[in-house]
Enzyme design. Structure first.
Site, PDB file in Angstrom:
ATOM      1  N   HIS A   1      22.355  51.696  13.442  1.00  0.00           N
ATOM      2  CA  HIS A   1      21.987  50.514  12.657  1.00  0.00           C
ATOM      3  C   HIS A   1      21.490  50.924  11.268  1.00  0.00           C
ATOM      4  O   HIS A   1      21.995  50.448  10.244  1.00  0.00           O
ATOM      5  CB  HIS A   1      20.903  49.730  13.400  1.00  0.00           C
ATOM      6  CG  HIS A   1      20.380  48.544  12.650  1.00  0.00           C
ATOM      7  ND1 HIS A   1      20.795  47.262  12.918  1.00  0.00           N
ATOM      8  CD2 HIS A   1      19.500  48.442  11.627  1.00  0.00           C
ATOM      9  CE1 HIS A   1      20.184  46.427  12.088  1.00  0.00           C
ATOM     10  NE2 HIS A   1      19.387  47.114  11.299  1.00  0.00           N
ATOM     11  N   GLU A   2      20.510  51.827  11.251  1.00  0.00           N
ATOM     12  CA  GLU A   2      19.934  52.238   9.960  1.00  0.00           C
ATOM     13  C   GLU A   2      20.963  52.981   9.116  1.00  0.00           C
ATOM     14  O   GLU A   2      20.965  52.867   7.888  1.00  0.00           O
ATOM     15  CB  GLU A   2      18.678  53.087  10.177  1.00  0.00           C
ATOM     16  CG  GLU A   2      17.531  52.384  10.924  1.00  0.00           C
ATOM     17  CD  GLU A   2      17.129  51.041  10.335  1.00  0.00           C
ATOM     18  OE1 GLU A   2      17.340  50.812   9.122  1.00  0.00           O
ATOM     19  OE2 GLU A   2      16.608  50.184  11.092  1.00  0.00           O
TER      20      GLU A   2
ATOM     21  N   GLU B   1      22.125  43.513   6.099  1.00  0.00           N
ATOM     22  CA  GLU B   1      22.095  43.505   7.556  1.00  0.00           C
ATOM     23  C   GLU B   1      23.506  43.395   8.143  1.00  0.00           C
ATOM     24  O   GLU B   1      23.750  43.861   9.253  1.00  0.00           O
ATOM     25  CB  GLU B   1      21.186  42.364   8.037  1.00  0.00           C
ATOM     26  CG  GLU B   1      20.751  42.450   9.477  1.00  0.00           C
ATOM     27  CD  GLU B   1      19.850  43.648   9.808  1.00  0.00           C
ATOM     28  OE1 GLU B   1      19.409  44.366   8.901  1.00  0.00           O
ATOM     29  OE2 GLU B   1      19.619  43.858  11.017  1.00  0.00           O
TER      30      GLU B   1
ATOM     31  N   HIS C   1      22.879  50.575   7.084  1.00  0.00           N
ATOM     32  CA  HIS C   1      22.160  50.259   5.842  1.00  0.00           C
ATOM     33  C   HIS C   1      22.326  51.405   4.844  1.00  0.00           C
ATOM     34  O   HIS C   1      22.540  51.185   3.655  1.00  0.00           O
ATOM     35  CB  HIS C   1      20.657  50.099   6.119  1.00  0.00           C
ATOM     36  CG  HIS C   1      20.278  48.813   6.794  1.00  0.00           C
ATOM     37  ND1 HIS C   1      20.564  47.577   6.270  1.00  0.00           N
ATOM     38  CD2 HIS C   1      19.601  48.572   7.950  1.00  0.00           C
ATOM     39  CE1 HIS C   1      20.085  46.633   7.073  1.00  0.00           C
ATOM     40  NE2 HIS C   1      19.500  47.208   8.104  1.00  0.00           N
TER      41      HIS C   1
HETATM   42 CO    CO Z   1      18.381  46.248   9.605  1.00  0.00          CO
END
Ligand code: CO
Length: 503
Positions: free
Chosen positions: A272-273, A302, A276
């Site tokens: 997830h990170e 996001e 980003h």
């Molecule tokens: Co996030």
């Protein structure tokens, strides 16, 4: 031959120069925050809060001073008169947007907010640990009052919450957000209640084992490097609340958390990170310091993390490639677990208390609940002291479960202690954007599943860079989604994705 003399620097170049100076200072402030999370000893909290508060004040002043000689006002007028167009106009317009907002917030107010939220985060962490909402309440009350004041200072049309949501998702209003989220809630509640497969007993303990942290770190780093996060332009550290912080496209800090018995706990957060982080690394470096080099909105941000974490990272194709590697590295327990069984476990849908551990179906109900609460808080319809009770009632209504403690309830998220109101809904917007973008990407890259199953992510990253990352703030979120997919943001792609995956 013509030579350019230094004093001939154009007003727009001068503006970019001043903005870059501010950005350098902001990078330092971010680095202080990163250090506070990763390395700083506990007793350093007070000093760091004071330092951060001072530096924020300086940055605020520097930014306001951009217009001390009327440079920005002059440029804004030229944009309004159509004398400046194209990318330069965007730099001026976006700077003006932030400038207008900042100018409305007095320096004392900004300093107070930074100081209060910086301290409140420490108190929140302790309150969560001790399951003691009363400990956090005075701080939460202070923050809510400050955010209500912020909304008054910034101004709004319908709801004071508009001022806060617009900061995170420019162009979005409370009523639009409500409509999108209510539509989704209307789909989700019956979808979750009527889907028999969600009731199936699945033994998730089969993926547990003993995974030394150092080996987990190595595996996490291998995966994110392979999907496209440049480890020479970023790093991955250990924290309790995962995050990604971009100081510059060449210096992006990721942090994740670990549990010795569960490697998937760290891995999904890390992916997830990294999503980003890949966005931050993909921003055009030549525009560092001005809006053309900045991400569009939290929702678009996001969408990048969610696409990697869920749509790609929990798909069969993805694990066709990575599962053999996981089995090789951690034969116990994975060697005896089939890929299909593994996929069933990582995609299990259940009613849980903790948002960050929720599956991709129920996750959005967690967000809708927070949105409803913070909107009512800012609008003054409810007060902070009522939160534990309201929280429990809503969880009961949406998930059908009883919240046993505030640690597992209202105290679970860092956001409110950090003054982040109007932030939660962007998580769900991210899910909606990601499904809409991915549907288009699938059309453009016809053998996308095959590429993913071979561990080839180059084309995907090329697509993301070309269509999303490289634009910086050239387009607003709503414009970008329309430009890329031909449609306004809507929940249908996400709903279709869920229906197909969980039928
Ligand atoms: Co996030």
């Amino acid at each position: 031959m013509q030579t350019k003399r230094k004093q001939d620097i154009s007003p727009i170049t001068e503006l970019k120069k001043r903005l870059t100076e501010v950005s350098h200072m902001s990078s330092i402030l971010r680095l202080l925050g990163w250090d506070q999370n990763i390395y700083m000893p506990k007793k350093g909290d007070d000093l760091r809060s004071a330092s951060a508060s001072h530096l924020s004040g300086i940055i605020h002043r520097m930014f306001i001073n951009i217009d001390s000689d009327g440079l920005l006002t002059k440029l804004k007028k030229q944009v309004d008169d159509k004398k400046i167009k194209g990318k330069d106009a965007i730099v001026v317009e976006e700077t003006w947007r932030s400038f207008e907002r900042e100018r409305k917030l007095p320096e004392d107010f900004v300093k107070e907010l930074v100081e209060v939220t910086s301290k409140a985060q420490g108190v929140w962490a302790e309150a969560r640990k001790k399951n003691d909402f009363a400990l956090f309440l005075p701080w939460l009350t202070k923050i809510v009052n400050l955010k209500r004041k912020e909304a008054e200072l910034v101004g709004f049309l319908e709801s004071p919450y508009d001022a806060l949501i617009d900061f995170n998702e420019p162009g979005m209003t409370t009523s639009e957000a409500s409509k999108i989220l209510v539509d989704l809630k209307d789909f989700l509640v019956p979808f979750i209640q009527n889907n028999k497969s969600f009731k199936k007993k699945i033994n998730t303990a089969k993926v547990f084992g003993k995974f030394p942290i150092s080996k987990q770190i190595a595996f996490n780093e291998m995966v994110i490097a392979k999907i496209g996060f440049d480890m020479e332009a970023g790093r991955l550290d250990v924290t309790t609340h995962p995050f990604a912080e971009g100081l510059h496209p060449h210096d992006v800090r990721l942090a994740t958390r670990y549990r010795e018995n569960d490697i998937l706990y760290s891995l999904s957060s890390t992916i997830h990170e990294a999503g980003h982080g890949i966005y931050e690394q993909g921003l055009p470096v030549e525009h560092f310091g001005n809006p053309l080099g900045e991400s569009i909105s939290l929702g678009i941000h996001e969408s990048q993390s969610r696409m990697w974490e869920n749509i790609i990272g929990k798909s069969k194709s993805f694990w066709k490639h990575f599962y053999p590697e996981l089995q090789k590295e951690f034969p116990i327990p994975f060697k005896k677990l089939s890929l299909d069984n593994f996929l069933e476990i990582i995609n299990k849908v259940e009613h849980s208390f903790i948002r960050t551990e929720a599956d991709e179906v129920t996750y959005n109900l967690h967000i809708i609940l927070r949105f409803e609460i913070e909107k009512d808080l800012i609008e003054g319809k409810i007060e902070p002291k009522d939160l534990p009770k309201i929280w429990k009632e809503k969880v009961k209504e949406y998930f059908g479960i009883d919240v046993p403690t505030d640690t597992l309830g209202v105290l679970q998220d860092v956001h409110w202690s950090a003054g982040l109101f109007g932030y939660f809904p962007t998580y769900t917007f991210g899910n909606l954007y990601s499904a809409q973008f991915f549907a288009k990407m699938k059309k453009d890259i016809s053998d996308i599943e095959k590429q993913i199953s071979k561990g080839k992510f180059g084309e995907i990253n090329k697509w993301l860079r070309k269509n999303i990352h490289s634009h910086g703030k050239t387009y607003k979120a709503g414009e970008l989604v329309k430009k890329v997919t031909g449609e306004d943001l809507n929940s249908s792609y996400f709903i279709e994705y869920l229906k197909k995956k969980y039928k």
